[in-house]
Design an enzyme around this catalytic site. Sequence first.
Site, PDB file in Angstrom:
ATOM      1  CB  SER A   1      -4.709   2.290  -9.152  1.00 27.21           C
ATOM      2  OG  SER A   1      -3.704   1.385  -8.769  1.00 27.21           O
TER       3      SER A   1
ATOM      4  CG  ASP B   1      -7.175   0.441  -1.474  1.00 34.65           C
ATOM      5  OD1 ASP B   1      -6.367  -0.497  -1.480  1.00 34.65           O
ATOM      6  OD2 ASP B   1      -7.159   1.352  -2.329  1.00 34.65           O
TER       7      ASP B   1
ATOM      8  CG  HIS C   1      -6.611  -0.922  -5.229  1.00 34.31           C
ATOM      9  ND1 HIS C   1      -6.426   0.420  -4.948  1.00 34.31           N
ATOM     10  CD2 HIS C   1      -6.052  -1.130  -6.455  1.00 34.31           C
ATOM     11  CE1 HIS C   1      -5.776   1.000  -5.956  1.00 34.31           C
ATOM     12  NE2 HIS C   1      -5.545   0.087  -6.880  1.00 34.31           N
TER      13      HIS C   1
END
Length: 349
Positions: free
Chosen positions: A136, A292, A321
């Site tokens: 991320s 995701d 995610h």
Amino acid sequence: MSTIFFHTFKNPFITENGEQLSEPTIAYQTWGTLNEARDNVIVVCHALTGNTEANEWFGGFFGPGKTLDPDEHFIICTNALGSCYGTCGPVSVNPGTGKPYQADFSQITVRDIVRFDQLLLDELQIRGVEMVIGGSLGGMRALEFSIMDSRIKSAVLIAMGKAHSPWAIGISHTQREAIYNDPNWQEGYYAKSNPPKQGLALARKIAMNSYRSPQDFEAKFSRKRQQNSDQFQIESYLNYQGQKIVNRFDAVSYVRLTQAMDSHDIAYGRKGFRQALRKVKEPVLVIGIESDMLYPIAEQKELAQLLPNAHYIQIDSPHGHDGFLIEFDLMNQHILKFKKQLKNSIISH
């Protein structure tokens, strides 16, 4: 248990927008022993609300024979610039005023965060980084590290892409609006005793809906209600997550770091994506998570195609995610294989 270290730089740090941070401090933790050549280093980059305790939130990667093995590597994790866990950020005292920066804290970029991390590596006289890894926001930082720092020898980039998409920016925007619309926000100059709790909690609830997947929520909660209550279990879960972030994070830091994520665009100022990524000759493992929704796997596939020496791996997981903080067994297998290939390549040369 690892100790948190703090280093304060004598020189001011100038952000990309030209603002100056005087006597900024960086917080970090390390595991393992730095070798004589000072190059057996792995840099771990945390995500949005992470901290220096990588052994906790990346715990499944730590240990003998795993991705992050302190017997083999010197592992370092910094708290990102703009955060609230010891590194210079909105909760830090501005030496010029004697008061916390709060909303006066500069609007920073991912590149600012990486440049600040680089200063610490310089201070520690790190000569080589065997691997930089993150998911991320951590993956965005790791990618910029690979472009900006010649010490990086390989990278593992998880659950992100070459730039923050309009979809992701839109989700970040709604989270910030939730904070801004809290009456306690006070333009970011709220009293420590009266922060915008409701706004920050709502921002986190919005985020949690993007971090997971429909199949994950279906399997966990279905349409079940709390015992002796009309409230759905999913509502209770989101309320719990909102309360957790209020108890541990600062609202201005949340705003500044989501803005930093929105700044993520490796093409900016570099004549396009291909031109930017051409500099990354080192091996890169790009990992996508099939479910995701925040950073769909098309983004990781595209990134792997643009990088000169990259390999794409897909993790089939229902966790969305957040799979990058859950599916450690699967990711360890692929990363260890990647590390073995790197080692064999070095030996063969």
